[in-house]
Design a protein around this motif. Structure first.
Motif, short mmCIF file in Angstrom:
data_model
loop_
_atom_site.label_atom_id
_atom_site.label_comp_id
_atom_site.label_asym_id
_atom_site.label_seq_id
_atom_site.Cartn_x
_atom_site.Cartn_y
_atom_site.Cartn_z
N ARG A 166 0.55 -1.03 -0.10
CA ARG A 166 0.27 0.10 -0.12
C ARG A 166 0.90 1.29 -0.04
N ALA B 89 -2.89 5.49 -12.19
CA ALA B 89 -4.27 5.56 -11.36
C ALA B 89 -4.80 7.08 -11.21
N GLU C 288 -12.58 7.10 -10.29
CA GLU C 288 -11.61 6.89 -10.86
C GLU C 288 -10.50 6.62 -12.19
N TYR D 269 -7.80 3.85 -14.65
CA TYR D 269 -6.06 3.19 -14.19
C TYR D 269 -6.59 2.24 -15.14
N LYS E 291 -5.84 -2.44 -13.77
CA LYS E 291 -7.19 -3.68 -12.97
C LYS E 291 -7.67 -4.42 -12.72
N THR F 94 -6.28 -0.56 -6.09
CA THR F 94 -6.86 0.20 -5.91
C THR F 94 -7.30 1.99 -5.27
N SER G 259 -7.54 5.22 -3.92
CA SER G 259 -7.95 5.96 -2.26
C SER G 259 -7.97 6.91 -1.85
N GLN H 69 -3.78 0.65 -3.25
CA GLN H 69 -3.69 -0.13 -2.76
C GLN H 69 -3.37 -1.74 -3.48
#
Length: 118
Positions: free
Chosen positions: A19, A49, A58, A60, A65, A69, A71, A82
């Motif tokens: 992360r 991303a 969002e 990607y 994909k 992720t 955020s 992540q």
């Protein structure tokens, strides 16, 4: 001016997770879009991303994909990436990016190395 500070890179075996975090400071009111790019040795820097802080929109790269992720925590002016199911081809320096328009960041972090071993 905006400063971006990344953290969270490192070494992981294929299939593992990492992360990344990027905290923005300075003239953050001008920032509506934050994202991540990466650059592998001998290759051009590419978008990984991007996310809109206001709408949550969002985008990607096809190659990530379903595995990565993005955020944000707007209260902390921080964007996260992540990364799950990591592959050796994900090995690169990952750069945080931010700017006033979606996908068109003008500010860059210094980069954090991600190494995925097979």
């Amino acid at each position: 001016q905006v400063q971006l500070a990344e953290s969270g890179g490192g070494w992981v075996q294929a299939g593992g997770s990492l992360r990344l975090s990027c905290a923005a400071s300075g003239n953050i009111i001008s920032i509506t879009s934050m994202g991540w790019y990466r650059q592998a040795p001998g290759k051009q820097r590419e978008l990984v991303a991007v996310i809109s802080k206001s709408t949550g929109r969002e985008n990607y790269a096809d190659s990530v994909k379903g595995r990565f992720t993005i955020s944000t925590d707007n209260a902390k002016n921080t964007v996260y990436l992540q990364m799950n199911s990591l592959k050796p081809e994900d090995t690169a320096v990952y750069y945080c990016n931010a700017g006033p328009f979606f996908g068109l960041g003008i500010y860059w972090g210094q980069g954090t190395q991600v190494t995925v071993s097979s």
